[in-house]
Design a protein around this motif. Structure first.
Motif, PDB file in Angstrom:
ATOM      1  N   VAL A  16      46.675  45.377  44.693  1.00  0.00           N
ATOM      2  CA  VAL A  16      46.105  44.502  43.671  1.00  0.00           C
ATOM      3  C   VAL A  16      44.782  45.087  43.193  1.00  0.00           C
ATOM      4  CG1 VAL A  16      45.168  42.205  43.196  1.00  0.00           C
ATOM      5  CG2 VAL A  16      47.248  42.438  44.570  1.00  0.00           C
ATOM      6  N   ASN A  17      44.655  45.236  41.894  1.00  0.00           N
ATOM      7  CA  ASN A  17      43.465  45.853  41.309  1.00  0.00           C
ATOM      8  C   ASN A  17      42.623  44.844  40.541  1.00  0.00           C
ATOM      9  OD1 ASN A  17      41.788  48.105  40.095  1.00  0.00           O
ATOM     10  ND2 ASN A  17      42.720  47.311  38.218  1.00  0.00           N
TER      11      ASN A  17
ATOM     12  N   ASN B 288      44.666  42.591  37.759  1.00  0.00           N
ATOM     13  CA  ASN B 288      44.123  41.262  37.496  1.00  0.00           C
ATOM     14  C   ASN B 288      43.239  41.247  36.247  1.00  0.00           C
ATOM     15  OD1 ASN B 288      44.979  39.117  39.147  1.00  0.00           O
ATOM     16  ND2 ASN B 288      43.884  39.936  40.916  1.00  0.00           N
ATOM     17  N   ALA B 289      43.848  41.588  35.105  1.00  0.00           N
ATOM     18  CA  ALA B 289      43.116  41.573  33.831  1.00  0.00           C
ATOM     19  C   ALA B 289      41.788  42.312  33.956  1.00  0.00           C
ATOM     20  CB  ALA B 289      42.898  40.137  33.359  1.00  0.00           C
ATOM     21  N   SER B 290      41.835  43.509  34.535  1.00  0.00           N
ATOM     22  CA  SER B 290      40.612  44.246  34.836  1.00  0.00           C
ATOM     23  C   SER B 290      39.917  44.793  33.595  1.00  0.00           C
ATOM     24  CB  SER B 290      40.927  45.417  35.777  1.00  0.00           C
ATOM     25  OG  SER B 290      41.433  44.948  36.996  1.00  0.00           O
ATOM     26  N   GLY B 291      40.690  45.159  32.573  1.00  0.00           N
ATOM     27  CA  GLY B 291      40.107  45.764  31.401  1.00  0.00           C
ATOM     28  C   GLY B 291      39.568  47.159  31.658  1.00  0.00           C
ATOM     29  N   ASP B 292      40.086  47.811  32.710  1.00  0.00           N
ATOM     30  CA  ASP B 292      39.593  49.145  33.076  1.00  0.00           C
ATOM     31  C   ASP B 292      40.590  50.259  32.754  1.00  0.00           C
ATOM     32  OD1 ASP B 292      41.509  48.663  34.986  1.00  0.00           O
ATOM     33  OD2 ASP B 292      40.202  48.953  36.719  1.00  0.00           O
ATOM     34  N   GLY B 293      41.641  49.909  32.022  1.00  0.00           N
ATOM     35  CA  GLY B 293      42.608  50.925  31.629  1.00  0.00           C
ATOM     36  C   GLY B 293      43.648  51.254  32.667  1.00  0.00           C
TER      37      GLY B 293
ATOM     38  N   ASN C 264      42.529  37.065  35.652  1.00  0.00           N
ATOM     39  CA  ASN C 264      42.293  37.378  37.055  1.00  0.00           C
ATOM     40  C   ASN C 264      42.666  36.176  37.913  1.00  0.00           C
ATOM     41  OD1 ASN C 264      41.430  38.249  39.541  1.00  0.00           O
ATOM     42  ND2 ASN C 264      39.258  38.328  39.025  1.00  0.00           N
ATOM     43  N   VAL C 265      43.766  36.282  38.636  1.00  0.00           N
ATOM     44  CA  VAL C 265      44.232  35.159  39.457  1.00  0.00           C
ATOM     45  C   VAL C 265      43.770  35.266  40.908  1.00  0.00           C
ATOM     46  CG1 VAL C 265      46.243  34.807  37.989  1.00  0.00           C
ATOM     47  CG2 VAL C 265      46.439  36.295  39.997  1.00  0.00           C
ATOM     48  N   GLY C 266      43.079  36.371  41.248  1.00  0.00           N
ATOM     49  CA  GLY C 266      42.582  36.529  42.607  1.00  0.00           C
ATOM     50  C   GLY C 266      43.480  37.389  43.474  1.00  0.00           C
ATOM     51  N   PHE C 267      42.997  37.664  44.683  1.00  0.00           N
ATOM     52  CA  PHE C 267      43.703  38.542  45.611  1.00  0.00           C
ATOM     53  C   PHE C 267      44.974  37.898  46.145  1.00  0.00           C
ATOM     54  CE2 PHE C 267      44.465  40.093  49.958  1.00  0.00           C
ATOM     55  CZ  PHE C 267      44.521  41.466  49.746  1.00  0.00           C
ATOM     56  N   ALA C 268      44.871  36.664  46.608  1.00  0.00           N
ATOM     57  CA  ALA C 268      46.028  36.004  47.211  1.00  0.00           C
ATOM     58  C   ALA C 268      47.151  35.814  46.201  1.00  0.00           C
ATOM     59  CB  ALA C 268      45.609  34.654  47.804  1.00  0.00           C
ATOM     60  N   ALA C 269      46.831  35.233  45.062  1.00  0.00           N
ATOM     61  CA  ALA C 269      47.855  34.975  44.047  1.00  0.00           C
ATOM     62  C   ALA C 269      48.412  36.269  43.472  1.00  0.00           C
ATOM     63  CB  ALA C 269      47.280  34.105  42.932  1.00  0.00           C
ATOM     64  N   GLY C 270      47.547  37.280  43.310  1.00  0.00           N
ATOM     65  CA  GLY C 270      48.018  38.568  42.805  1.00  0.00           C
ATOM     66  C   GLY C 270      49.039  39.203  43.724  1.00  0.00           C
ATOM     67  N   ASN C 271      48.769  39.188  45.019  1.00  0.00           N
ATOM     68  CA  ASN C 271      49.726  39.706  45.985  1.00  0.00           C
ATOM     69  C   ASN C 271      51.013  38.901  45.980  1.00  0.00           C
ATOM     70  OD1 ASN C 271      48.910  42.026  47.905  1.00  0.00           O
ATOM     71  ND2 ASN C 271      47.020  40.850  47.716  1.00  0.00           N
TER      72      ASN C 271
ATOM     73  N   GLU D 251      47.201  30.192  48.048  1.00  0.00           N
ATOM     74  CA  GLU D 251      46.479  30.511  46.828  1.00  0.00           C
ATOM     75  C   GLU D 251      45.248  29.650  46.603  1.00  0.00           C
ATOM     76  OE1 GLU D 251      49.066  30.960  43.466  1.00  0.00           O
ATOM     77  OE2 GLU D 251      50.464  32.265  44.556  1.00  0.00           O
ATOM     78  N   ARG D 252      44.935  28.744  47.531  1.00  0.00           N
ATOM     79  CA  ARG D 252      43.658  28.038  47.405  1.00  0.00           C
ATOM     80  C   ARG D 252      42.500  28.997  47.719  1.00  0.00           C
ATOM     81  NH1 ARG D 252      44.256  23.548  51.941  1.00  0.00           N
ATOM     82  NH2 ARG D 252      46.466  24.064  51.575  1.00  0.00           N
ATOM     83  N   PHE D 253      42.837  30.146  48.367  1.00  0.00           N
ATOM     84  CA  PHE D 253      41.839  31.179  48.627  1.00  0.00           C
ATOM     85  C   PHE D 253      41.920  32.213  47.507  1.00  0.00           C
ATOM     86  CE2 PHE D 253      43.329  29.580  52.741  1.00  0.00           C
ATOM     87  CZ  PHE D 253      42.132  29.117  53.281  1.00  0.00           C
TER      88      PHE D 253
END
Length: 273
Positions: free
Chosen positions: A8-9, A39-44, A64-71, A193-195
């Protein structure tokens, strides 16, 4: 499919590139896939993946949904019988995936396996812990942590002097590198995903133990980790006002202790206090 590697980035494009190159270089002798969540980083990063790493499955999120939700998004699409949650700031060592898969194949009661994480100089990182109580984040963020009694508890929490070259069961392992059995995920569930980020790993391991799955530290596999504790850059008092990452960390700590308040630990060993 043997293994699904999930990365997850969030604004770590360069690190993701090096991590993916290390996976290619390791050339695992297994059937594996790589899933990258941006996560909608905008870094290409999406462009980099499409042009330079077409073998990876890309999930470019609109926010950006976060680490938990992204995984979790990637986990729902993963095909492997094992899921390897891997931070972007890591480098895969040759043979590490094969070693972890072999250990898990031989130990069907293990739900989560954690490789040894090392600093660039080769020293071991503190990546396994006892379950915390509310005093641990307080000790780590305030002058109270300088007290002799607090240092003793912090040493016990981090298992300093206890972790060597042996494989052993532990309370919880950090989410930088978690090798997880798909069957266990199906019975326990994915990250809570509360975290948004932080404490989701401690919570997940606690749930595995609560459902009869072991969590094991396995130094037979090693991962290089360029670790930096961003959330610890500011003290507890100022953190909610000056450091967004610290604020999120504190919120996650509160959520964790509220969730497990009054519930017995799933292991006989007493938590760090």
């Amino acid at each position: 499919m043997d293994i699904s590697i999930i990365i997850v980035n969030y604004r770590t494009r360069g690190l993701v590139k090096q991590c993916l190159k290390s996976i290619r270089r390791a050339a695992p002798l297994l059937d594996y896939e790589v899933l990258v969540v941006d996560n909608a980083s905008g870094d290409g990063l999406p462009t980099l993946i499409r042009e330079s790493f077409p073998e990876a499955r890309l999930f470019a999120l609109p926010k950006n949904v976060g680490f938990a939700a992204g995984n979790n998004i990637a986990m729902r699409k993963a095909k492997g019988r094992y899921v390897f949650v891997l931070n972007p700031d890591t480098m895969l060592e040759i043979g590490s995936l094969e070693a972890m898969a072999a250990y898990m194949d031989a130990h069907p009661d293990v739900g989560v396996l954690a490789p040894k994480l090392t600093h660039p100089d080769g020293t071991r990182q503190e990546s396994v812990h006892r379950f915390p109580t509310p005093w641990i984040p307080i000790y780590r963020r305030t002058p109270l942590g300088r007290l002799a009694s607090a240092r003793t508890e912090l040493d016990r929490y981090a298992m300093r002097g206890e972790i060597g070259g042996e494989t052993r069961e532990v309370d919880w392992v950090e989410g930088a590198a978690m090798f997880v059995r798909r069957k266990a995920i199906d019975s326990v569930g994915m990250f809570d995903e509360r975290f948004f980020v932080y404490f989701e790993d401690a919570d997940w391991c606690r749930r595995f133990w609560s459902n009869g799955w072991k969590v094991v530290y396995y130094p037979g596999a090693s991962i290089l980790h360029y670790h930096r504790r961003e959330s610890a850059d500011t003290g507890w008092i100022l953190a909610p006002f000056t450091n967004k990452v610290s604020r999120i960390h504190i919120q996650s700590a509160i959520a964790y202790f509220r969730k497990w308040r009054g519930q017995a630990l799933p292991r006989k060993e007493k938590a760090a206090s």
